[in-house]
Scaffold this active site. Sequence first.
Site, PDB file in Angstrom:
ATOM      1  N   ARG A  70     -30.627  12.603   4.468  1.00 33.18           N
ATOM      2  CA  ARG A  70     -30.167  11.379   5.097  1.00 33.18           C
ATOM      3  C   ARG A  70     -31.302  10.375   5.029  1.00 33.18           C
ATOM      4  NH1 ARG A  70     -25.881  13.071   4.517  1.00 33.18           N
ATOM      5  NH2 ARG A  70     -24.184  13.382   5.999  1.00 33.18           N
ATOM      6  N   GLU A 101     -27.350   2.590   4.643  1.00 34.21           N
ATOM      7  CA  GLU A 101     -26.360   2.575   3.556  1.00 34.21           C
ATOM      8  C   GLU A 101     -25.174   1.681   3.909  1.00 34.21           C
ATOM      9  OE1 GLU A 101     -25.295   6.595   2.479  1.00 34.21           O
ATOM     10  OE2 GLU A 101     -27.395   7.159   2.373  1.00 34.21           O
ATOM     11  N   HIS A 105     -25.485   7.859  -3.032  1.00 34.57           N
ATOM     12  CA  HIS A 105     -25.027   8.989  -2.200  1.00 34.57           C
ATOM     13  C   HIS A 105     -23.963   9.825  -2.927  1.00 34.57           C
ATOM     14  CE1 HIS A 105     -25.024  10.395   2.234  1.00 34.57           C
ATOM     15  NE2 HIS A 105     -24.668  11.394   1.434  1.00 34.57           N
TER      16      HIS A 105
END
Length: 314
Positions: A233, A262, A280
């Site tokens: 993350r 993000e 991602h």
Amino acid sequence: MKTLLITRDIAAPVVAQARALFDVTVHAGGALDGATAAQAMRDYDAILPTLGDDFSAEVFDGDLRCKMLGNFGVGYNHIDVAAARDAGVTVSNTPDVLTDATADIGLTLILATARRAGEGERMVRSGEWGGFGPKNLLGTHVTGKTVGIIGMGRIGQAIAHRCHFGFGMEVVFFNRSPKSVEMPAQQVDTLAEAMAADFVVVTTPGGAETTKLIDATAIAAMKSNGIFVNISRGEVVDEAALIDALERGAIAGAGLDVYENEPAVPARLRALENCVLLPHLGSATAETRQAMGQMALDNIIAWTRGEIPQQAVN
Ligand code: GLV
């Protein structure tokens, strides 16, 4: 029939199966903000959410109709699971089915960053490639180097396995609790020792306990020719400190699949040639995404039967 909100479009066979069992709404407007998530908790019996949806503590206040969140994704740091538990809401996730795909993205980033694949791609596409040259785009050898895994869970172990058995790499790892693994790998006592490997790969879960675990001090423990990879993350890393180290040439490069905010990726990071930046993609294979959807739905089905879902996390 119970109502089910699926917060993003997922594999068609899973949606079809859901439609046979529930009154299904597939949300079309992208990630749910907190207000939309809070309203959904009042409107639906169960929700199949995913990353980016905001299920923070306030969403669980008051009288809720929804008592089941079958998350699509192994990470659930976008859901306050303690608040959910207090509100009587079961939360489940999708481990295991995405381990291999995510480990493969870790290796993609190790190789692409070390071998300057992003730069090379840009050179070819822009028409700037002038042909083979003995000193063109010299990268860093991967085979036989040392990899430091930060967080030796399922995905960390799958990366270690690939690195050791595929690339003859020596594996060291940093993990909060002692961990014995069925392959040659040395657990080190400090984060700094793992950060000092040739390649560092972050595979911890997100959440409060790991936020900014990789700070300026941790990055300073890296070698100047070290390569940093993050597939966990974005919040686990102090992104500003990482960018600073990359700009100063304090480390050789970074391969990133995740970012602090993000989908925003800082312009300074996007300007750096020594980074490979992916959107991602860790679990993004058709097979894996279908398996994740199936697992999320199976957990919701188990909950409707009064069972504890197999992948319940709270
Ligand atoms: C992806 O990042 C996931 O948590 O499944």
